[in-house]
Write a protein that holds these residues in place. Sequence first.
Motif, PDB file in Angstrom:
ATOM      1  N   SER A  74       0.835  -1.195   0.000  1.00  0.00           N
ATOM      2  CA  SER A  74       0.000   0.000   0.000  1.00  0.00           C
ATOM      3  C   SER A  74       0.874   1.251   0.000  1.00  0.00           C
ATOM      4  N   GLN A  75       0.352   2.288  -0.581  1.00  0.00           N
ATOM      5  CA  GLN A  75       0.982   3.588  -0.452  1.00  0.00           C
ATOM      6  C   GLN A  75       0.748   4.082   0.974  1.00  0.00           C
ATOM      7  N   ALA A  76       1.773   4.644   1.602  1.00  0.00           N
ATOM      8  CA  ALA A  76       1.660   5.186   2.956  1.00  0.00           C
ATOM      9  C   ALA A  76       1.917   6.688   2.894  1.00  0.00           C
ATOM     10  N   LYS A  77       1.041   7.457   3.513  1.00  0.00           N
ATOM     11  CA  LYS A  77       1.214   8.911   3.610  1.00  0.00           C
ATOM     12  C   LYS A  77       1.526   9.245   5.059  1.00  0.00           C
ATOM     13  N   PHE A  78       2.544  10.095   5.245  1.00  0.00           N
ATOM     14  CA  PHE A  78       3.053  10.409   6.576  1.00  0.00           C
ATOM     15  C   PHE A  78       2.695  11.839   6.967  1.00  0.00           C
ATOM     16  N   TYR A  79       2.209  11.979   8.181  1.00  0.00           N
ATOM     17  CA  TYR A  79       1.800  13.276   8.712  1.00  0.00           C
ATOM     18  C   TYR A  79       2.341  13.433  10.121  1.00  0.00           C
TER      19      TYR A  79
ATOM     20  N   ASP B  30       1.062  15.091  13.633  1.00  0.00           N
ATOM     21  CA  ASP B  30      -0.046  15.677  14.384  1.00  0.00           C
ATOM     22  C   ASP B  30       0.589  16.511  15.491  1.00  0.00           C
ATOM     23  N   GLU B  31       0.586  17.810  15.309  1.00  0.00           N
ATOM     24  CA  GLU B  31       1.220  18.714  16.281  1.00  0.00           C
ATOM     25  C   GLU B  31       0.274  19.116  17.407  1.00  0.00           C
ATOM     26  N   ALA B  32      -0.979  18.662  17.322  1.00  0.00           N
ATOM     27  CA  ALA B  32      -1.968  19.015  18.343  1.00  0.00           C
ATOM     28  C   ALA B  32      -2.640  17.757  18.896  1.00  0.00           C
ATOM     29  N   HIS B  33      -1.861  16.700  19.073  1.00  0.00           N
ATOM     30  CA  HIS B  33      -2.389  15.437  19.588  1.00  0.00           C
ATOM     31  C   HIS B  33      -2.930  15.648  21.003  1.00  0.00           C
ATOM     32  N   ALA B  34      -3.967  14.907  21.350  1.00  0.00           N
ATOM     33  CA  ALA B  34      -4.611  15.052  22.664  1.00  0.00           C
ATOM     34  C   ALA B  34      -3.644  14.816  23.823  1.00  0.00           C
ATOM     35  N   SER B  35      -2.578  14.050  23.603  1.00  0.00           N
ATOM     36  CA  SER B  35      -1.604  13.774  24.665  1.00  0.00           C
ATOM     37  C   SER B  35      -0.711  14.970  24.965  1.00  0.00           C
ATOM     38  N   GLY B  36      -0.704  15.961  24.062  1.00  0.00           N
ATOM     39  CA  GLY B  36       0.173  17.110  24.223  1.00  0.00           C
ATOM     40  C   GLY B  36       1.530  16.911  23.588  1.00  0.00           C
ATOM     41  N   MET B  37       1.763  15.735  23.016  1.00  0.00           N
ATOM     42  CA  MET B  37       3.038  15.460  22.363  1.00  0.00           C
ATOM     43  C   MET B  37       2.779  15.189  20.884  1.00  0.00           C
ATOM     44  N   ARG B  38       3.739  15.605  20.057  1.00  0.00           N
ATOM     45  CA  ARG B  38       3.594  15.378  18.619  1.00  0.00           C
ATOM     46  C   ARG B  38       3.535  13.886  18.325  1.00  0.00           C
ATOM     47  N   HIS B  39       2.788  13.528  17.290  1.00  0.00           N
ATOM     48  CA  HIS B  39       2.666  12.134  16.873  1.00  0.00           C
ATOM     49  C   HIS B  39       2.883  12.010  15.375  1.00  0.00           C
ATOM     50  N   LEU B  40       3.538  10.923  14.997  1.00  0.00           N
ATOM     51  CA  LEU B  40       3.595  10.531  13.599  1.00  0.00           C
ATOM     52  C   LEU B  40       2.297   9.792  13.306  1.00  0.00           C
ATOM     53  N   VAL B  41       1.640  10.174  12.213  1.00  0.00           N
ATOM     54  CA  VAL B  41       0.419   9.501  11.779  1.00  0.00           C
ATOM     55  C   VAL B  41       0.683   8.970  10.376  1.00  0.00           C
ATOM     56  N   VAL B  42       0.444   7.680  10.180  1.00  0.00           N
ATOM     57  CA  VAL B  42       0.630   7.051   8.880  1.00  0.00           C
ATOM     58  C   VAL B  42      -0.734   6.562   8.409  1.00  0.00           C
ATOM     59  N   VAL B  43      -1.110   7.021   7.212  1.00  0.00           N
ATOM     60  CA  VAL B  43      -2.385   6.617   6.625  1.00  0.00           C
ATOM     61  C   VAL B  43      -2.071   5.756   5.411  1.00  0.00           C
ATOM     62  N   TYR B  44      -2.603   4.552   5.419  1.00  0.00           N
ATOM     63  CA  TYR B  44      -2.365   3.608   4.332  1.00  0.00           C
ATOM     64  C   TYR B  44      -3.482   3.708   3.297  1.00  0.00           C
ATOM     65  N   GLU B  45      -3.086   3.755   2.034  1.00  0.00           N
ATOM     66  CA  GLU B  45      -4.033   3.925   0.935  1.00  0.00           C
ATOM     67  C   GLU B  45      -5.053   2.785   0.864  1.00  0.00           C
ATOM     68  N   ASN B  46      -4.617   1.571   1.173  1.00  0.00           N
ATOM     69  CA  ASN B  46      -5.540   0.444   1.076  1.00  0.00           C
ATOM     70  C   ASN B  46      -6.573   0.453   2.196  1.00  0.00           C
ATOM     71  N   ASP B  47      -6.475   1.447   3.079  1.00  0.00           N
ATOM     72  CA  ASP B  47      -7.463   1.701   4.127  1.00  0.00           C
ATOM     73  C   ASP B  47      -7.623   0.559   5.118  1.00  0.00           C
ATOM     74  N   GLU B  48      -6.628  -0.327   5.211  1.00  0.00           N
ATOM     75  CA  GLU B  48      -6.719  -1.405   6.187  1.00  0.00           C
ATOM     76  C   GLU B  48      -6.563  -0.875   7.615  1.00  0.00           C
ATOM     77  N   HIS B  49      -5.656   0.056   7.822  1.00  0.00           N
ATOM     78  CA  HIS B  49      -5.441   0.623   9.145  1.00  0.00           C
ATOM     79  C   HIS B  49      -4.574   1.871   9.042  1.00  0.00           C
ATOM     80  N   ASP B  50      -4.661   2.679  10.063  1.00  0.00           N
ATOM     81  CA  ASP B  50      -3.767   3.824  10.219  1.00  0.00           C
ATOM     82  C   ASP B  50      -2.837   3.476  11.377  1.00  0.00           C
ATOM     83  N   PHE B  51      -1.708   4.182  11.449  1.00  0.00           N
ATOM     84  CA  PHE B  51      -0.761   3.949  12.530  1.00  0.00           C
ATOM     85  C   PHE B  51      -0.384   5.296  13.124  1.00  0.00           C
ATOM     86  N   SER B  52      -0.198   5.329  14.437  1.00  0.00           N
ATOM     87  CA  SER B  52       0.171   6.561  15.124  1.00  0.00           C
ATOM     88  C   SER B  52       1.123   6.224  16.259  1.00  0.00           C
ATOM     89  N   ALA B  53       2.162   7.058  16.438  1.00  0.00           N
ATOM     90  CA  ALA B  53       3.108   6.869  17.548  1.00  0.00           C
ATOM     91  C   ALA B  53       3.681   8.216  17.950  1.00  0.00           C
TER      92      ALA B  53
END
Length: 111
Positions: free
Chosen positions: A20-25, A27-50
Amino acid sequence: MRDVSKLKFIGSSFCSQYQSQAKFYIDEAHASGMRHLVVVYENDEHDFSAGIPDEWADQNVQDFIFWPMKNPNSPYPAWEVPARAYGSPMLYAWWKGRPPPQRSASALTQK
């Protein structure tokens, strides 16, 4: 797929592990107060955040994403290794050793 309109786009790449194509973002306003990497997969199976370590600039995140895997048959892409292989909610240079002590963050996969 999540609404990415308020996230900072930092790049995209093909993820061979998920075919799948992965798009990387960032999130500078994550609810935890810390920045997060968000990965959105084109095949829409799942997103990933850390969580992103406070001392990492955007370039560190991009370098981490494109870190070459020694084993091309690895079950996880480089950006998911800390969470999936080591249970860490934060990104860290896993090829250098154990994760540093961290404050609270969340790493997750969303369907």
